[in-house]
Motif scaffolding. Sequence first.
Motif, PDB file in Angstrom:
ATOM      1  N   ASP A   3      36.252  46.495  34.121  1.00  0.00           N
ATOM      2  CA  ASP A   3      37.169  45.512  33.554  1.00  0.00           C
ATOM      3  C   ASP A   3      38.244  45.188  34.574  1.00  0.00           C
ATOM      4  O   ASP A   3      38.506  45.991  35.485  1.00  0.00           O
ATOM      5  CB  ASP A   3      37.785  46.043  32.259  1.00  0.00           C
ATOM      6  CG  ASP A   3      36.797  46.010  31.102  1.00  0.00           C
ATOM      7  OD1 ASP A   3      35.823  45.233  31.176  1.00  0.00           O
ATOM      8  OD2 ASP A   3      36.983  46.764  30.127  1.00  0.00           O
ATOM      9  N   PRO A   4      38.875  44.029  34.448  1.00  0.00           N
ATOM     10  CA  PRO A   4      39.926  43.680  35.415  1.00  0.00           C
ATOM     11  C   PRO A   4      40.957  44.802  35.529  1.00  0.00           C
ATOM     12  O   PRO A   4      41.324  45.441  34.544  1.00  0.00           O
ATOM     13  CB  PRO A   4      40.543  42.415  34.829  1.00  0.00           C
ATOM     14  CG  PRO A   4      39.446  41.825  34.000  1.00  0.00           C
ATOM     15  CD  PRO A   4      38.682  42.995  33.447  1.00  0.00           C
ATOM     16  N   VAL A  22      31.552  45.373  40.130  1.00  0.00           N
ATOM     17  CA  VAL A  22      32.883  44.776  40.230  1.00  0.00           C
ATOM     18  C   VAL A  22      32.644  43.294  40.518  1.00  0.00           C
ATOM     19  O   VAL A  22      32.594  42.874  41.681  1.00  0.00           O
ATOM     20  CB  VAL A  22      33.725  45.441  41.345  1.00  0.00           C
ATOM     21  CG1 VAL A  22      35.144  44.888  41.336  1.00  0.00           C
ATOM     22  CG2 VAL A  22      33.719  46.955  41.210  1.00  0.00           C
ATOM     23  N   PRO A  23      32.445  42.484  39.462  1.00  0.00           N
ATOM     24  CA  PRO A  23      32.032  41.089  39.663  1.00  0.00           C
ATOM     25  C   PRO A  23      32.979  40.261  40.520  1.00  0.00           C
ATOM     26  O   PRO A  23      32.533  39.427  41.295  1.00  0.00           O
ATOM     27  CB  PRO A  23      31.960  40.529  38.238  1.00  0.00           C
ATOM     28  CG  PRO A  23      31.901  41.701  37.341  1.00  0.00           C
ATOM     29  CD  PRO A  23      32.568  42.829  38.057  1.00  0.00           C
ATOM     30  N   GLY A  24      34.267  40.501  40.422  1.00  0.00           N
ATOM     31  CA  GLY A  24      35.229  39.708  41.187  1.00  0.00           C
ATOM     32  C   GLY A  24      35.098  39.884  42.687  1.00  0.00           C
ATOM     33  O   GLY A  24      35.587  39.065  43.461  1.00  0.00           O
ATOM     34  N   LEU A  25      34.434  40.954  43.124  1.00  0.00           N
ATOM     35  CA  LEU A  25      34.245  41.209  44.549  1.00  0.00           C
ATOM     36  C   LEU A  25      32.782  41.159  44.960  1.00  0.00           C
ATOM     37  O   LEU A  25      32.448  41.467  46.101  1.00  0.00           O
ATOM     38  CB  LEU A  25      34.809  42.593  44.921  1.00  0.00           C
ATOM     39  CG  LEU A  25      36.305  42.792  44.746  1.00  0.00           C
ATOM     40  CD1 LEU A  25      36.692  44.225  45.074  1.00  0.00           C
ATOM     41  CD2 LEU A  25      37.081  41.819  45.614  1.00  0.00           C
ATOM     42  N   TYR A  26      31.901  40.788  44.034  1.00  0.00           N
ATOM     43  CA  TYR A  26      30.463  40.859  44.262  1.00  0.00           C
ATOM     44  C   TYR A  26      30.138  42.219  44.869  1.00  0.00           C
ATOM     45  O   TYR A  26      29.587  42.351  45.956  1.00  0.00           O
ATOM     46  CB  TYR A  26      29.963  39.721  45.159  1.00  0.00           C
ATOM     47  CG  TYR A  26      28.448  39.675  45.239  1.00  0.00           C
ATOM     48  CD1 TYR A  26      27.699  39.274  44.139  1.00  0.00           C
ATOM     49  CD2 TYR A  26      27.774  40.059  46.388  1.00  0.00           C
ATOM     50  CE1 TYR A  26      26.324  39.257  44.196  1.00  0.00           C
ATOM     51  CE2 TYR A  26      26.397  40.042  46.449  1.00  0.00           C
ATOM     52  CZ  TYR A  26      25.676  39.647  45.349  1.00  0.00           C
ATOM     53  OH  TYR A  26      24.306  39.650  45.402  1.00  0.00           O
ATOM     54  N   THR A  46      42.341  47.078  43.089  1.00  0.00           N
ATOM     55  CA  THR A  46      43.442  46.408  42.393  1.00  0.00           C
ATOM     56  C   THR A  46      44.085  45.365  43.300  1.00  0.00           C
ATOM     57  O   THR A  46      44.333  44.236  42.896  1.00  0.00           O
ATOM     58  CB  THR A  46      44.497  47.439  41.937  1.00  0.00           C
ATOM     59  OG1 THR A  46      43.862  48.389  41.098  1.00  0.00           O
ATOM     60  CG2 THR A  46      45.627  46.777  41.187  1.00  0.00           C
ATOM     61  N   ARG A  61      42.711  43.909  45.934  1.00  0.00           N
ATOM     62  CA  ARG A  61      41.765  42.830  46.227  1.00  0.00           C
ATOM     63  C   ARG A  61      41.596  41.866  45.056  1.00  0.00           C
ATOM     64  O   ARG A  61      41.338  40.686  45.247  1.00  0.00           O
ATOM     65  CB  ARG A  61      40.392  43.402  46.559  1.00  0.00           C
ATOM     66  CG  ARG A  61      40.325  44.164  47.833  1.00  0.00           C
ATOM     67  CD  ARG A  61      40.144  43.181  48.998  1.00  0.00           C
ATOM     68  NE  ARG A  61      40.008  43.855  50.246  1.00  0.00           N
ATOM     69  CZ  ARG A  61      38.864  44.163  50.819  1.00  0.00           C
ATOM     70  NH1 ARG A  61      37.734  43.866  50.243  1.00  0.00           N
ATOM     71  NH2 ARG A  61      38.848  44.771  51.966  1.00  0.00           N
ATOM     72  N   LEU A  62      41.690  42.381  43.834  1.00  0.00           N
ATOM     73  CA  LEU A  62      41.441  41.547  42.656  1.00  0.00           C
ATOM     74  C   LEU A  62      42.701  40.886  42.116  1.00  0.00           C
ATOM     75  O   LEU A  62      42.615  40.043  41.226  1.00  0.00           O
ATOM     76  CB  LEU A  62      40.792  42.385  41.542  1.00  0.00           C
ATOM     77  CG  LEU A  62      39.378  42.846  41.851  1.00  0.00           C
ATOM     78  CD1 LEU A  62      38.929  43.871  40.827  1.00  0.00           C
ATOM     79  CD2 LEU A  62      38.414  41.666  41.886  1.00  0.00           C
ATOM     80  N   PRO A  70      45.666  38.374  41.584  1.00  0.00           N
ATOM     81  CA  PRO A  70      45.774  36.949  41.904  1.00  0.00           C
ATOM     82  C   PRO A  70      46.764  36.744  43.046  1.00  0.00           C
ATOM     83  O   PRO A  70      47.735  37.483  43.195  1.00  0.00           O
ATOM     84  CB  PRO A  70      46.293  36.319  40.612  1.00  0.00           C
ATOM     85  CG  PRO A  70      46.698  37.439  39.714  1.00  0.00           C
ATOM     86  CD  PRO A  70      46.142  38.711  40.262  1.00  0.00           C
TER      87      PRO A  70
END
Length: 194
Positions: free
Chosen positions: A53-54, A127-131, A181, A183-184, A186
Amino acid sequence: MPLHLPSAPAPAVRSVAAALGSPTAVHAARFPSLSAAAGPLVPEQPLALHVLDPVATGAGLPKARLTGWRFLIRCGDVVVAAAETTITPDGWAFSHFCGGPFLASTVHALRQADALPSPYQPRLLSVPGLYMLCLWLHGDLGDGEQAQPAAADVLIPLAPAPPGIAPHRPHRMADLVPLLTHRLAPAPALETAV
């Protein structure tokens, strides 16, 4: 052997076996290594697939949610693909076949983890936000598939890993989370001059 592979739910196992028994599903996968396999295709090494999760800054360890099971598909001694299942309102169902660099990387990480001195329950963490995909080595062998990350758990990033994160280098969960944290997070809004 320090790795304690969990048992996948029986409906997930049956759905993968049915997909492997379907020439249409196997040939539709469009992975030459799978469709050209000369011999029986065997699903092995089920790994619970979780999505991170985020991560909120300063919120401690992130939560993870179980989204599926991934099975390595072997033909003889060679891993030719992976099969993924997903949960549906009717239970576990076959989702799709997977190929690509994460296959060999998963096999390599499992061998790496098997050589560690401590016992672990292996899982996959996306970790989808970073592939990014990691082999997640959970230290509490009594925890079920819904268990959450613990600070002492080990993550082995699979290749290809995002820039600045070395693949196949084990990290404690508590050490890698701050980097994720950062890297993801905003990007800060740019102030405009008036």
